[in-house]
Write a protein that holds these residues in place. Structure first.
Motif, PDB file in Angstrom:
ATOM      1  N   UNK A  76      48.517  38.176  31.623  1.00  0.00           N
ATOM      2  CA  UNK A  76      46.630  39.000  31.854  1.00  0.00           C
ATOM      3  C   UNK A  76      46.542  39.642  30.867  1.00  0.00           C
ATOM      4  N   UNK A  77      45.276  40.206  30.989  1.00  0.00           N
ATOM      5  CA  UNK A  77      44.269  41.264  29.882  1.00  0.00           C
ATOM      6  C   UNK A  77      44.374  42.401  30.857  1.00  0.00           C
ATOM      7  N   UNK A  78      44.100  42.566  32.255  1.00  0.00           N
ATOM      8  CA  UNK A  78      43.339  43.473  32.178  1.00  0.00           C
ATOM      9  C   UNK A  78      44.009  43.407  34.172  1.00  0.00           C
ATOM     10  N   UNK A  79      43.791  44.971  34.222  1.00  0.00           N
ATOM     11  CA  UNK A  79      44.784  44.345  35.749  1.00  0.00           C
ATOM     12  C   UNK A  79      43.880  45.952  36.627  1.00  0.00           C
ATOM     13  N   UNK A  80      44.264  45.674  38.054  1.00  0.00           N
ATOM     14  CA  UNK A  80      43.576  47.275  38.376  1.00  0.00           C
ATOM     15  C   UNK A  80      44.883  47.286  38.680  1.00  0.00           C
ATOM     16  N   UNK A  81      45.288  49.187  39.487  1.00  0.00           N
ATOM     17  CA  UNK A  81      45.699  49.570  40.172  1.00  0.00           C
ATOM     18  C   UNK A  81      44.914  50.467  40.654  1.00  0.00           C
ATOM     19  N   UNK A  82      44.208  50.576  41.993  1.00  0.00           N
ATOM     20  CA  UNK A  82      43.733  51.902  42.834  1.00  0.00           C
ATOM     21  C   UNK A  82      42.539  51.952  41.714  1.00  0.00           C
ATOM     22  N   UNK A  83      42.166  52.872  41.866  1.00  0.00           N
ATOM     23  CA  UNK A  83      40.727  53.319  41.003  1.00  0.00           C
ATOM     24  C   UNK A  83      40.953  52.780  39.351  1.00  0.00           C
ATOM     25  N   UNK A  84      42.238  52.881  38.794  1.00  0.00           N
ATOM     26  CA  UNK A  84      42.542  52.731  37.425  1.00  0.00           C
ATOM     27  C   UNK A  84      42.487  50.976  36.800  1.00  0.00           C
ATOM     28  N   UNK A  85      41.714  51.132  36.117  1.00  0.00           N
ATOM     29  CA  UNK A  85      41.671  49.757  35.073  1.00  0.00           C
ATOM     30  C   UNK A  85      41.748  49.788  34.078  1.00  0.00           C
ATOM     31  N   UNK A  86      42.893  49.048  33.469  1.00  0.00           N
ATOM     32  CA  UNK A  86      43.655  48.328  32.435  1.00  0.00           C
ATOM     33  C   UNK A  86      43.219  47.464  31.448  1.00  0.00           C
ATOM     34  N   UNK A  87      42.747  47.395  31.001  1.00  0.00           N
ATOM     35  CA  UNK A  87      42.293  46.984  29.752  1.00  0.00           C
ATOM     36  C   UNK A  87      43.131  46.928  28.696  1.00  0.00           C
TER      37      UNK A  87
END
Length: 166
Positions: A76-87
Motif C-alpha cells: 500500500x502506498x496510500x489509504x483513506x480513513x474517513x476524511x483522512x488521506x494517508x500518502x
C-alpha cells in the motif's frame, strides 16, 4: 527566560516548516483539481473546504499506510480513513503516477463524504473497484499506462469470497 524563548522560536520554526512543506500548502490546487475531476466522474459534490468531510492529506511513512490498510506489511502506498488521506512519503506527488495515487484517494474521500464508511466487504470492494477503474481512466488520459491497476481489480473481485472462507 532566554531558553524558553529559544524553545518557543524552535517550535514556531518547526510548525512553519511543516506548514510550508505540507501537501495542502504545496498541492492545494492539485487536490482541488483532482477532487473536481472525481466529483464529475462520480456525480458526488465536493464538500465545502470548511466541512469536516473535506479530505485532509497526511504524508506519513509507508509503514503507517501499510498498517492502516492491512495491519501488516503490504504494497500500500496510500489509504483513506474517513476524511483522512494517508500518502506514503515515498510517493512523488510531482509525477503523474503520484497524482493518480492521490486521485484514487480523492475518489475514496468523496465516497466517504456521501456514503460514510463501507459497511461490509462487498461495499468496500465495490468502492475500491470504482476507484481503480477511474484511476486507470484518469492515468490513461494523462498518457500513463499502469497495468497493475487493471490486474488488481481481478484480485479484488474475489477477495470477499476468499475472506469469507477463512
Amino acid at each position: 527566560m532566554k531558553k524558553k524563548l529559544l524553545v518557543a522560536i524552535g517550535y514556531c520554526l518547526i510548525i512553519f516548516l511543516w506548514l510550508v512543506n505540507s501537501p495542502s500548502a504545496n498541492n492545494d490546487s492539485l487536490i482541488k483539481e483532482l477532487l473536481n475531476t472525481a466529483s464529475k466522474e462520480l456525480g458526488i459534490e465536493v464538500p465545502d473546504v470548511t466541512s469536516e468531510k473535506y479530505p485532509s492529506i497526511l504524508i506519513v511513512a509507508r509503514q503507517e499506510v501499510e498498517y492502516i490498510v492491512c495491519k501488516n506489511s503490504c504494497n500500500a502506498l496510500a489509504a483513506s480513513l474517513g476524511n483522512l488521506v494517508y500518502v506514503a512519503d515515498e510517493v512523488d506527488l510531482d509525477t503523474i503516477e503520484g497524482h493518480s495515487i492521490l486521485y484514487h484517494e480523492m475518489i475514496h474521500a468523496l465516497q466517504y463524504a456521501k456514503f460514510g464508511q463501507a459497511q461490509n466487504c462487498r461495499q468496500w470492494v465495490d468502492r475500491e473497484m470504482q476507484a481503480y477503474q477511474l484511476q486507470d481512466k484518469w492515468a490513461n488520459k494523462q498518457g500513463l499506462n499502469i497495468p497493475w491497476l487493471r490486474e488488481i481489480q481481478d484480485q479484488l473481485a474475489v477477495s470477499c469470497e476468499a475472506i469469507s472462507q477463512i
